[in-house]
Structures are given as C-alpha cells and as structure tokens.
Design an enzyme around this catalytic site. Structure first.
Site, PDB file in Angstrom:
ATOM      1  N   TRP A 257      29.404  68.528  55.790  1.00 57.38           N
ATOM      2  CA  TRP A 257      29.618  69.859  56.367  1.00 57.38           C
ATOM      3  C   TRP A 257      29.708  69.826  57.897  1.00 57.38           C
ATOM      4  CZ3 TRP A 257      24.868  70.710  53.020  1.00 57.38           C
ATOM      5  CH2 TRP A 257      25.226  71.042  51.718  1.00 57.38           C
ATOM      6  N   GLU A 356      14.458  62.703  49.763  1.00 57.17           N
ATOM      7  CA  GLU A 356      13.335  63.490  49.261  1.00 57.17           C
ATOM      8  C   GLU A 356      13.327  63.552  47.741  1.00 57.17           C
ATOM      9  OE1 GLU A 356      13.363  67.339  51.161  1.00 57.17           O
ATOM     10  OE2 GLU A 356      12.743  66.501  53.097  1.00 57.17           O
ATOM     11  N   GLU A 444      12.271  63.094  59.003  1.00 55.46           N
ATOM     12  CA  GLU A 444      12.850  64.451  59.040  1.00 55.46           C
ATOM     13  C   GLU A 444      11.736  65.461  59.212  1.00 55.46           C
ATOM     14  OE1 GLU A 444      15.801  65.697  55.906  1.00 55.46           O
ATOM     15  OE2 GLU A 444      14.622  67.558  55.973  1.00 55.46           O
ATOM     16  N   ALA A 450      10.369  75.423  55.493  1.00 60.85           N
ATOM     17  CA  ALA A 450      10.999  74.348  54.716  1.00 60.85           C
ATOM     18  C   ALA A 450      12.395  74.694  54.214  1.00 60.85           C
ATOM     19  CB  ALA A 450      10.116  73.961  53.542  1.00 60.85           C
ATOM     20  N   TRP A 478      15.420  67.740  62.201  1.00 59.63           N
ATOM     21  CA  TRP A 478      16.498  68.391  61.457  1.00 59.63           C
ATOM     22  C   TRP A 478      16.877  69.673  62.176  1.00 59.63           C
ATOM     23  CZ3 TRP A 478      19.316  66.823  57.318  1.00 59.63           C
ATOM     24  CH2 TRP A 478      20.096  67.806  56.660  1.00 59.63           C
ATOM     25  N   LYS A 483      24.869  75.387  62.937  1.00 59.79           N
ATOM     26  CA  LYS A 483      24.786  76.352  61.847  1.00 59.79           C
ATOM     27  C   LYS A 483      23.848  77.498  62.244  1.00 59.79           C
ATOM     28  CE  LYS A 483      23.907  76.718  56.875  1.00 59.79           C
ATOM     29  NZ  LYS A 483      23.747  76.018  55.598  1.00 59.79           N
TER      30      LYS A 483
END
Ligand code: IDC
Length: 520
Positions: A257, A356, A444, A450, A478, A483
């Site tokens: 993305w 994860e 991360e 979260a 992160w 965005k």
C-alpha cells in the site's frame, strides 16, 4: 548442563526477586580474588551501582560524569529535582545546587554528562557530598602524589583530603592521573570509602527500582559503516567489536500500500533525522506476497535502498490476519532462503520471520517449530545474520519463548507494543524475559492504540522509550507513511521522495523522530 541448570536457577531466583535483581550479584567478570570484589557486591546489593542484564559488571569500563554523580547522590541520600532532557538532569541540577561541582565543570547543557569523569572531579564530588569535613594536610599529602603538578589548583583541597582519609590511593607508581577517567570498580571504592567516613551509604530511597541508578549501558549509535556486522552477546545486541549497540528507526507500512515511502529520498530523510534502522513490512495476507509474489521485488528494492543509506534493515514476513505461521512455513522457508542468499554478505540485514502470530497458536505447538524450520533455511545460507522471532498474542508472549528458547546464535525475540493499549504489564514481561537470558528487540511499536488509531499517547510512549533506553533495547516505530491514522509518522500528502521538514511530520512523527538519536 549443570552450569546451564545453575544459570537457570539463578535467573529464576532473580526473577522471583525481580524487583531487586542486583541482589543476585555473581558477576561473570568480577573474580572472587579481585581487589574490588567485595565493594562491587556491596554497591550492587545496596542498589547503588548495578551490573548489566547480561550478568557482567564491566569493572574496568570508565564511569561517566552523570553515572558517578548519580551513584554519589544515592549514597548521600540526595533526591533529584524536577527535570527534563538527559536522564540524569534532575540529579545533576540538585548536585550543582549543593555545590558538589561548579557550573563550568559539567555545564547543564549536558554535553559532558556522558563523558568519562576526570578523576580529580570525581574526588571533588565524592568528598564534597560524602565527607565535607575531612581536611588534608598539604605538606604530607602532596608528597604522596608523584604527578601532583598535573593536578589543577581547584582540586587541591578535595584530592588532598581524599588522600588523607584513604579514599584515594595512587597507582603502583604513586601517580594519581587527575585528568584520566575512573573505572567502575574504582568508583565503587571511592564512593564506599568516602561514605564510610560518615556512617556508610544512605539506604537508597527505592532500592527495589529495577531501573538501575545508571543507564545499564551507553550504547553506540551510528550506522552500518561504524558498527558493521551485528552479533548478540548475552541479551545485548552488539556491534562487530562486541560493544552494545541500539538501533532505532521506522517500519514501513504495508509495502503493497505504501511502498513509495521506501524510496531512496525517503530513507535519506530518515537517516538525516537520526535513524539507523528501517523495517520492510512485507505483508503475506491482505493482498500481500502470498497473493502477489511481485511484492518480493518491491521488498528487496526497499532493502537495497536502506543499504544505500547505511541503515540497518529488517526484512519482515508480516503475518497478521493470517496468524498461524505454520500455515505458510514452506513459502516462508523458500522466501528466506532466497533473501539470505542475496544478503548473506550484507551486514545491514536482519531477518524477522513472523511479524505477529495470533489466534489459535501456542509457542511450543506452532511458533517454535516454525521458527526452527525457517531459521534452518536461513542458516544454510547465512550462518550469522541476526534473526528476529515473534511469539503468540501478536508478539507479546516473550515470557513463554524465554522459558523454552530456541537453540542457536544471534537470535532475538520481538516484543510489539502500542502505547495507548499496552503498559507496565508488558514491560514487566521484557524484564522477565531478559532475566531468563532471552534477548529482546522491539521491532514494532506505535504511539497509538493497537488498532493504529486513537491518541496519540506521547506520555505513555515516553515511559516506554525511557524503559527501553535503560535496557538498551532497540526499536522500530510503526509506521513511515502518510495514511490518515495517528500511528503514521507523516502528515497526509507528505512527499514520498522525502526531504521532510517538521511540518511534514505528524504529532507521532515529531515525537518519534526526536528520539532517534537522543534519550530525551
Ligand atoms: C495496521 C495499519 C492499518 C491497517 C491494518 C491492517 O496501521 O492501516 O489497516 O494494519 O492491515 C500491528 C500490525 C500492523 C498494524 C498495526 C496497527 O503489525 O500491521 O497496522 N499493529 O494496528 N500489530 C499491532 C498493531
């Protein structure tokens, strides 16, 4: 085997008394017959100066000005004032106000706080703080110091007093070497001897604080050209010379993305802002590699761009909605075989083999066997590169991994946190894991909740980063994208080609970027 069992028993004992790990002082590098053995143990047991997470004390390492002042202040029962900036700013200010040293000797701007303390200044601080009434006779004491001429006048009084009282003794040649540094073992001796002149060290206010009175290490920063190939020693990430090193930087968002933010210009900007790490998050699900294998080329190109900028780079097999790593173990092994062939001679590379794990998976049932399979594939190509391994519950179960660790060198366990969701409980797990000897890497974390939104939680983030700094744990935030979510470091519309100014950074980005090269 017996040694391993003993070490485990000791680690467990430390864990039980986790709040006072320093009482388990049996340092690997403090021999029974060393002149400083008892003093190091006393300092450690009273919480005045602790050793390191890897079980060493490093007695010959120089002590810094901030560390020495902090230890002395603890022995004198002096509390820190309010502060911001350097971790020791509060105590330094309090010591300055007490007149233990003068403004020009350690300016409050802090640039000398992390330098080795000159021996003459250490003597002054210790004597002023702990034995202010002792006086030294010029004629008799100056005779004892062969290199007396090297001593600056402003230090005559405290140094002569220290000699008179037996706090200082010269070296074998009778020299004091006033401008050289003081070792950690010598610092123990100076502080204890001075404190004993007036009834011994004060009990520290909170001896149970696991955060040592000093930062456990002064880790190196710098990129790959300075630090070279990484290695894990004990629980600590180290550079090619075996010196502790911390990596700090940004993770990409999903490469499918926001791959455009892994451009050469973007990574040059990241580097300029002080980072030495980039993470390439190659999603496997959600339109990622497993459904579009061309994402591999994009990921490799991003790694290459990071290498160009002298950054360390994590290549991340980003499982998330597909939480059981075993489901695609074959594909992962194949992918990492190719990656390791490609990067085995590139010291920048770290392999993160499962972002994860989550859902219906356990450490010993799925994640550990998966890790064994993928690590074997990597090791067949690259015998030494650092490998990062996740754990169940979105890489939060490091305590389970630590109890049942993987065999092999240069393996670290990832812990992921989001400051708006996770707090002390998860931090405690890091200490548990470290006490069991498991190296931890925060590959991360976010300033948000979260789910990537909410907040931002900068106070909570600061608590987390201070905690990690004290343990010299490396981290990666992160995420590097624009965005419209609070965890994104860039404001919407920021240029993917980089060149970012303060205005391009989001609230999260401004905070995170300010922590790359400082511990403010
Ligand atoms: C989030 C992204 C968000 C995206 C979502 C699903 O921020 O834009 O819609 O993933 O792909 C993680 C994951 C990381 C998550 C992040 C925040 O590793 O992929 O990114 N997070 O939710 N673990 C905990 C939090």
């Amino acid at each position: 085997m017996l040694r391993k069992a003993l070490a485990l028993a000791l680690a467990l004992l430390c864990q039980l008394t986790l709040l006072a790990p320093q009482s388990c002082a049996a340092y690997t590098d403090v021999p029974q017959n060393a002149w400083y053995h008892d003093m190091v143990n006393q300092m450690s047991q009273t919480g005045l100066l602790s050793g390191y997470q890897d079980g060493s004390f490093r007695p010959d390492n120089p002590i810094t000005a901030a560390e020495f002042t902090t230890v002395t202040a603890r022995a004198a029962g002096l509390s820190p004032g309010a502060s911001s900036g350097h971790w020791a700013a509060g105590i330094m200010q309090a010591a300055l106000e007490k007149g233990w040293y003068d403004w020009d000797e350690l300016p409050p701007t802090g640039e000398q706080y992390d330098q080795p303390i000159p021996r003459q200044l250490a003597a002054k601080i210790a004597m002023k703080a702990l034995a202010p009434d002792v006086w030294g006779d010029y004629n008799t004491q100056s005779q004892k110091i062969q290199d007396f001429a090297a001593l600056e006048g402003r230090y005559y009084e405290p140094v002569l007093a220290a000699y008179q009282a037996g706090v200082l003794q010269g070296d074998d040649d009778g020299n004091f070497r006033p401008k050289e540094g003081l070792s950690r073992a010598e610092a123990c001796a100076v502080v204890l001897r001075a404190a004993n002149l007036s009834g011994g060290p004060k009990a520290p206010a909170q001896p149970e604080q696991p955060a040592a009175p000093v930062q456990p290490v002064q880790p190196c920063k710098g990129g790959v050209s300075e630090n070279g190939r990484l290695q894990v020693i004990g629980t600590q990430l180290c550079n090619k010379n075996g010196q502790p090193v911390t990596l700090r930087g940004m993770s990409s968002h999903g490469m499918q993305w926001y791959g455009q933010f892994a451009s050469a210009g973007a990574l040059a900007s990241l580097k300029e802002w002080g980072a030495n790490l980039f993470r390439v998050a190659m999603y496997t699900g959600e339109g990622g590699y497993l459904s579009d294998s061309s994402l591999k080329e994009k990921a490799f190109a991003a790694v290459d761009a990071a290498v160009q900028q002298d950054l360390y780079v994590i290549l991340d097999w980003h499982i998330l909605s597909d939480g059981n790593p075993m489901d695609h173990a074959e594909q992962a092994a194949e992918f990492f075989t190719e990656a390791a062939q490609r990067y085995r001679d590139t010291p920048n590379i770290l392999y993160e083999i499962c972002n994860e794990p989550n859902g219906n998976v356990s450490w010993s049932g799925q994640v550990k066997p998966y890790a064994q399979q993928v690590i074997a594939a990597i090791r067949a190509q690259d015998p030494k590169g650092v490998i990062l391994v996740g754990s169940p519950t979105w890489s939060q179960d490091v305590h389970l991994a630590a109890q049942d660790p993987l065999e092999g060198e240069n393996i670290m366990y990832t812990l992921h946190f989001y400051a708006g969701t996770h707090g002390q409980q998860l931090r405690d797990r890091i200490d548990q894991a470290l006490a069991l000897g498991a190296p931890i890497f925060v590959s991360e974390w976010g300033t948000s909740r979260a789910d990537g939104g909410g907040g931002v939680y900068l106070e909570e983030s600061k608590t987390w980063l201070d905690f990690l700094d004290q343990r010299s744990v490396s981290w990666c935030n992160w995420s590097l994208c624009d965005k419209g979510e609070t965890s994104a470091a860039l404001n919407p519309g920021a240029n993917p080609a980089g060149g970012w100014s303060e205005q391009d950074l989001s609230a999260s980005g401004r905070f995170v970027f300010s922590r790359f090269s400082s511990s403010n």
